[in-house]
Write an enzyme that holds these catalytic residues in place. Structure first.
Site, PDB file in Angstrom:
ATOM      1  CG  ASN A   1      23.379  -8.028  64.627  1.00 28.41           C
ATOM      2  OD1 ASN A   1      23.362  -7.174  65.256  1.00 28.41           O
ATOM      3  ND2 ASN A   1      22.328  -8.842  64.535  1.00 28.41           N
TER       4      ASN A   1
ATOM      5  NE  ARG B   1      27.092 -10.710  73.074  1.00 32.60           N
ATOM      6  CZ  ARG B   1      27.845 -11.682  73.972  1.00 32.60           C
ATOM      7  NH1 ARG B   1      27.974 -11.259  75.243  1.00 32.60           N
ATOM      8  NH2 ARG B   1      28.409 -12.860  73.620  1.00 32.60           N
TER       9      ARG B   1
ATOM     10  CB  CYS C   1      19.999  -7.500  74.547  1.00 32.12           C
ATOM     11  SG  CYS C   1      19.606  -6.289  73.283  1.00 32.12           S
TER      12      CYS C   1
ATOM     13  NE  ARG D   1      23.794 -11.954  74.067  1.00 28.65           N
ATOM     14  CZ  ARG D   1      23.764 -11.005  73.224  1.00 28.65           C
ATOM     15  NH1 ARG D   1      23.134  -9.718  73.404  1.00 28.65           N
ATOM     16  NH2 ARG D   1      24.010 -10.905  71.981  1.00 28.65           N
ATOM     17  N   PRO D   2      28.120 -15.304  77.441  1.00 30.98           N
ATOM     18  CG  PRO D   2      28.447 -17.556  77.503  1.00 30.98           C
ATOM     19  CD  PRO D   2      27.356 -16.503  77.428  1.00 30.98           C
ATOM     20  CB  ILE D   3      33.283 -13.386  75.598  1.00 27.74           C
ATOM     21  CG1 ILE D   3      33.967 -13.084  76.792  1.00 27.74           C
ATOM     22  CG2 ILE D   3      32.061 -12.513  75.241  1.00 27.74           C
ATOM     23  CD1 ILE D   3      34.709 -12.055  76.576  1.00 27.74           C
TER      24      ILE D   3
ATOM     25  CG  ASP E   1      18.908 -11.405  66.150  1.00 21.15           C
ATOM     26  OD1 ASP E   1      19.848 -11.007  65.602  1.00 21.15           O
ATOM     27  OD2 ASP E   1      18.930 -11.840  67.341  1.00 21.15           O
TER      28      ASP E   1
HETATM   29  C1  EPZ Z   1      25.104 -12.021  67.472  1.00 21.25           C
HETATM   30  O1  EPZ Z   1      25.124 -12.105  69.044  1.00 21.25           O
HETATM   31  C2  EPZ Z   1      24.067 -11.093  67.155  1.00 21.25           C
HETATM   32  N1  EPZ Z   1      24.601  -9.766  67.604  1.00 21.25           N
HETATM   33  C3  EPZ Z   1      22.737 -11.443  67.872  1.00 21.25           C
HETATM   34  O2  EPZ Z   1      21.910 -10.082  67.591  1.00 21.25           O
HETATM   35  C4  EPZ Z   1      22.205 -12.627  67.471  1.00 21.25           C
HETATM   36  O3  EPZ Z   1      21.002 -12.868  68.213  1.00 21.25           O
HETATM   37  C5  EPZ Z   1      22.939 -13.631  67.794  1.00 21.25           C
HETATM   38  O4  EPZ Z   1      24.276 -13.347  67.326  1.00 21.25           O
HETATM   39  C6  EPZ Z   1      22.686 -14.818  67.324  1.00 21.25           C
HETATM   40  O5  EPZ Z   1      22.451 -14.836  66.051  1.00 21.25           O
HETATM   41  C7  EPZ Z   1      25.564  -9.320  66.842  1.00 21.25           C
HETATM   42  O6  EPZ Z   1      25.976  -9.615  65.883  1.00 21.25           O
HETATM   43  C8  EPZ Z   1      26.107  -7.754  67.376  1.00 21.25           C
HETATM   44  P1  EPZ Z   1      26.387 -15.600  69.389  1.00 21.25           P
HETATM   45  P2  EPZ Z   1      26.555 -13.038  69.521  1.00 21.25           P
HETATM   46  O7  EPZ Z   1      27.913 -15.659  69.822  1.00 21.25           O
HETATM   47  O8  EPZ Z   1      27.482 -12.949  68.781  1.00 21.25           O
HETATM   48  C9  EPZ Z   1      26.418 -18.647  73.227  1.00 21.25           C
HETATM   49  C10 EPZ Z   1      20.194  -8.602  67.708  1.00 21.25           C
HETATM   50  O9  EPZ Z   1      18.995  -8.520  68.462  1.00 21.25           O
HETATM   51  N2  EPZ Z   1      27.924 -18.304  73.284  1.00 21.25           N
HETATM   52  O10 EPZ Z   1      26.261 -16.187  68.079  1.00 21.25           O
HETATM   53  O11 EPZ Z   1      26.655 -12.434  71.047  1.00 21.25           O
HETATM   54  C11 EPZ Z   1      25.627 -17.372  73.550  1.00 21.25           C
HETATM   55  O12 EPZ Z   1      25.512 -17.318  74.769  1.00 21.25           O
HETATM   56  C12 EPZ Z   1      21.504  -9.355  68.396  1.00 21.25           C
HETATM   57  O13 EPZ Z   1      20.789  -7.842  66.727  1.00 21.25           O
HETATM   58  C13 EPZ Z   1      28.876 -18.831  74.213  1.00 21.25           C
HETATM   59  O14 EPZ Z   1      28.303 -19.604  75.247  1.00 21.25           O
HETATM   60  O15 EPZ Z   1      25.751 -14.425  69.752  1.00 21.25           O
HETATM   61  C14 EPZ Z   1      24.326 -17.661  72.521  1.00 21.25           C
HETATM   62  O16 EPZ Z   1      23.593 -18.677  73.434  1.00 21.25           O
HETATM   63  C15 EPZ Z   1      20.659  -9.941  69.818  1.00 21.25           C
HETATM   64  N3  EPZ Z   1      30.037 -18.600  74.285  1.00 21.25           N
HETATM   65  C16 EPZ Z   1      24.867 -18.569  71.253  1.00 21.25           C
HETATM   66  O17 EPZ Z   1      26.202 -18.883  71.868  1.00 21.25           O
HETATM   67  C17 EPZ Z   1      30.610 -17.583  73.699  1.00 21.25           C
HETATM   68  O18 EPZ Z   1      31.973 -17.322  73.674  1.00 21.25           O
HETATM   69  C18 EPZ Z   1      25.065 -17.756  70.161  1.00 21.25           C
HETATM   70  O19 EPZ Z   1      25.689 -16.635  70.622  1.00 21.25           O
HETATM   71  C19 EPZ Z   1      29.620 -17.045  72.475  1.00 21.25           C
HETATM   72  C20 EPZ Z   1      28.481 -17.246  72.389  1.00 21.25           C
END
Ligand code: EPZ
Length: 434
Positions: A25, A94, A118, A123-125, A309
């Protein structure tokens, strides 16, 4: 879909040493971040995982020159152009969304296919987009497939951005876009994961001015130039946590090398609460043979809380413990792809209004199971090592995305495990033992 599968003959005690590779990550953000430099960037300690090869492929399409050998990845971004990145090329990964921030930061424009990744539920952005817009970029996602970002002619301008939710990806992506924006950008309610610190360390070594990473307020003073550098990436705390779970489940004395205690404090505290006996050193942890593990409750939180994770790997370990326990994943409540598979192995486990509930005793028996995502696959490997008989795990390409040489590392610890290409199944036979 490739036909690889992992076959495990379970119930064998594991002993010895295992060395953790560089953080997946981190590297999936460091590689896009490297194109912000005007000179070559050298990354050391890079894991040999399929996500790295996918990103190498994308970087080469963009015009970067790449050399990758013995864990050292050299990225020469001088030939990189801001070309549209079709989703077909990137939607398997992603983390390819980091090219939005990197291309916007470097060229003031980006056209990137929307990310895949995954299946952990939606998983919105939206938070990434909120940050890009706050920096002055126009953002449109015509036909829902491709994101088009364009800064004003005057370039990106610093802003104060409050993150509605703590988001690792959005925090990093906004950082990448902001490093050359005019003025001082402030990211409030920023994520604090170690991988974010790692990306900021690379950026600052390239000449950026990023302050406050690791806290919930990050300040970025825009600069005009970013030069090349050499950077050694942090160890993968999730890989480390997975091997600690394996060592606690089936180990008879296993030392995990290249692990930083401060990256895993909440996880190690939970293992200690279960009764796992460990010796913790500066960059290694020895898990001693243990007998009666106690069931505990787990709730995941953003760092420094218990990492989502590691929810799936510890679920399998908990099947060794006595009592009743509940796991709640507050980050991804649909992160339950491993549950039906563990049930098929005989686990006494169920979902009760988004809580994972486990009750002992649990006698796992090997069978055919399917990995639904990366960490679900890891939990099935832990369970397969614990189970009686043979466990066959399908869809292992998920696992190979994030665990460097996992079959080799487990074999070296004494596991009876093989990666089998079912197209050539006769080439690999499980050693039949009494
Ligand atoms: C990172 O994903 C990691 N991936 C994930 O690891 C990890 O589970 C996650 O962070 C949480 O720690 C990488 O670093 C490549 P988030 P990311 O944005 O950045 C919501 C693995 O197994 N959200 O911290 O996509 C989202 O839906 C992977 O190695 C929004 O609503 O996660 C989630 O519920 C899986 N809007 C929460 O926030 C957004 O614009 C945290 O997501 C972005 C996120």
């Amino acid at each position: 879909m490739n036909m690889n599968k992992i076959i495990i003959h379970g119930g064998r005690p594991l002993t010895g040493k295992v060395t953790v590779s560089g953080a997946k990550n981190s590297i999936v953000a460091l590689m896009p971040a490297s194109i912000l430099a005007d000179e070559p960037v050298v990354l050391e300690g890079v894991p040999d995982i399929s996500d790295v090869h996918a990103l190498i492929n994308i970087l080469q399409i963009m015009g970067a020159k790449i050399h990758f050998a013995k864990g050292v990845l050299t990225i020469d971004p001088r030939g990189v152009k801001s070309i549209p990145m079709p989703s077909g090329k990137i939607n398997s990964l992603r983390a390819s969304y980091y090219f939005m921030g990197a291309l916007l930061g470097k060229f003031g424009k980006a056209v990137v296919g929307l990310p895949g990744g995954c299946n952990l539920g939606p998983r919105p952005i939206d938070l990434h987009i909120k940050g890009f817009k706050a920096l002055g970029a126009d953002v449109s996602d015509d036909n829902e497939d491709v994101m088009r970002l364009r800064a004003k002619a005057t370039g990106l301008v610093a802003s104060r951005i409050f993150m509605d939710m703590v988001s690792v990806g959005a925090t990093i992506n906004i950082m990448l876009a902001a490093v050359k924006a005019k003025g001082i950008t402030v990211i409030e309610n920023a994520a604090r994961e170690p991988e974010i610190i790692d990306v900021a360390t690379l950026l600052n070594n390239m000449g950026a001015k990023v302050y406050g990473v690791g806290t919930n307020e990050i300040r970025i003073e825009g600069v005009s130039e970013l030069h090349g550098t050499r950077h050694s990436i942090i160890p993968d705390r999730i890989e480390a946590g997975t091997y600690l779970a394996i060592a606690a489940a089936v180990g008879k004395g296993v030392t995990v090398n290249n692990v930083l205690y401060e990256h895993l404090e909440s996880y190690i505290s939970k293992l200690e609460e279960m009764g796992v006996q460990m010796t913790i050193r500066e960059d290694s942890i020895t898990v001693h043979p243990n007998h009666d593990l106690k069931m505990v409750n787990v709730k995941t939180y953003p760092h420094p809380g218990f990492a989502t994770d590691l929810q799936q790997p510890i679920t399998s370990l908990l099947l060794k413990a006595c009592g009743r326990g509940e796991l709640i994943d507050t980050i991804y409540e649909r992160r339950i792809g491993h549950i039906p598979e563990l049930k098929r192995m005989g686990a006494n486990i169920k979902i009760e209004d988004n809580h994972i509930v486990m009750t002992s005793p649990n006698e796992l028996v090997g069978t055919e199971v399917v990995a639904s995502d990366l960490r679900a696959g890891a939990s099935l490997i832990v369970a397969g090592l614990m189970a009686k008989g043979v466990t066959t795990i399908h869809n292992v390409e998920f696992i190979l995305r994030g665990y460097d040489r996992i079959v080799e590392k487990l074999t070296n610890l004494g596991a009876d495990i093989a990666l089998v290409d079912t197209n050539n199944i006769d080439k690999v036979k499980i050693k039949e033992r009494g």
